[in-house]
Design a protein around this motif. Structure first.
Motif, short mmCIF file in Angstrom:
data_model
loop_
_atom_site.label_atom_id
_atom_site.label_comp_id
_atom_site.label_asym_id
_atom_site.label_seq_id
_atom_site.Cartn_x
_atom_site.Cartn_y
_atom_site.Cartn_z
N GLU A 153 0.84 -1.20 0.00
CA GLU A 153 0.00 0.00 0.00
C GLU A 153 0.88 1.25 0.00
OE1 GLU A 153 -2.31 -0.14 3.58
OE2 GLU A 153 -0.54 -0.09 4.87
N GLY A 154 0.24 2.36 -0.39
CA GLY A 154 0.91 3.66 -0.32
C GLY A 154 2.01 3.81 -1.36
N ARG A 155 3.05 4.50 -0.96
CA ARG A 155 4.21 4.74 -1.85
C ARG A 155 5.12 3.51 -1.79
NH1 ARG A 155 8.03 9.10 -1.48
NH2 ARG A 155 8.25 8.67 -3.69
N TYR A 199 9.32 5.64 2.02
CA TYR A 199 8.39 4.68 1.39
C TYR A 199 7.59 3.90 2.43
CZ TYR A 199 10.72 5.61 -2.99
OH TYR A 199 11.22 6.24 -4.11
N ASP A 200 6.37 3.55 2.04
CA ASP A 200 5.52 2.71 2.89
C ASP A 200 5.88 1.23 2.73
OD1 ASP A 200 3.70 4.81 3.87
OD2 ASP A 200 3.22 5.01 1.73
N ALA A 201 6.40 0.89 1.57
CA ALA A 201 6.72 -0.52 1.31
C ALA A 201 7.78 -0.62 0.22
CB ALA A 201 5.46 -1.27 0.87
N ARG A 209 9.74 3.68 5.94
CA ARG A 209 9.32 4.38 7.15
C ARG A 209 9.19 3.35 8.28
NH1 ARG A 209 4.36 2.61 8.21
NH2 ARG A 209 2.85 2.26 6.52
N GLY A 255 6.99 0.30 8.03
CA GLY A 255 6.88 -0.07 6.62
C GLY A 255 7.42 -1.48 6.40
#
Ligand SMILES: C[S@@+](CC[C@H](N)C(=O)[O-])C[C@H]1O[C@@H](n2cnc3c(N)ncnc32)[C@H](O)[C@@H]1O
Length: 185
Positions: free
Chosen positions: A12-14, A77-79, A104, A107
């Motif tokens: 998910e996310g960035r 980054y989230d992942a 992060r 993450g």
């Protein structure tokens, strides 16, 4: 593709994808992924990925050429996604240190990698074939233990499924795969 789907589940996310290759994971990105920054050194692989990128619901941008030295700021980054890349990156420990740096807190790294098998007969063949494999397969190694490298980089493995890909016994040195997630604390 089933293994790629399983690996991408929960992204998910960035997202940063290291060793993007020809973009074989693009169709597996979940809708919760906002954007993908791709790190890929090969111009040929990047060109091969063009149709997949063009058809992607998720924007994909090239963000660098080397997973061992990322341009991104800390905790950005989230992942991170890596599929069949830690076997090939020359210094996997350096790449994983960079992964840890750009994730992060909380993450996750999602990975799908082939590597060192637990069976002694298979791992003995992996050691025998490792040099030749590197020569014929673009620097790929058979003997890397991806989950151990991830833990050594300071990421905590949260989930891990390991198995041999279906196929004849003779293919086992190439077919021991790990699907894992690891969290950055
Ligand atoms: C076996 S391919 C896997 C490609 C793709 N991830 C997949 O699952 O199909 C390994 C990829 O790692 C890339 N690679 C090699 N050295 C790298 C580096 N230093 N940083 C990032 N990617 C690298 C190669 O160019 C190649 O695209």
């Amino acid at each position: 593709m089933a293994l790629r789907d399983r690996t991408c589940r929960g992204l998910e996310g960035r997202v940063l994808e290291i060793g993007f290759g020809s973009g074989l994971n693009v169709g597996a990105y979940p809708p919760a992924v906002v954007s993908v920054d791709a790190v890929e050194p090969s111009a040929r692989a990047w060109a091969l990925s063009e149709r997949r990128r063009a058809g992607s619901a998720v924007p994909v941008a090239r963000a660098g050429l080397d997973g061992q030295a990322l341009a991104a700021p800390d905790a950005s980054y989230d992942a991170v996604l890596s599929t069949f890349t830690l076997c090939t990156i020359p210094d996997a420990a350096a790449a994983l240190a960079e992964v840890r740096r750009v994730l992060r807190p909380g993450g996750r790294l999602h990975l799908l990698e082939h590597g060192l098998a637990p069976d002694r007969r298979v791992s003995a063949w992996q050691r025998r074939c490792d040099g030749l494999q590197g020569l014929v397969a673009g620097g790929c190694h058979l003997t890397r233990d991806a989950p151990a490298l991830v833990e050594a980089a300071g990421l905590r493995v949260q989930s891990l499924e390991q198995s041999y890909l279906p196929g004849p016994s003779v293919a086992k040195p190439w077919g021991f795969v790990s699907v894992a997630t690891a969290v950055r604390s």
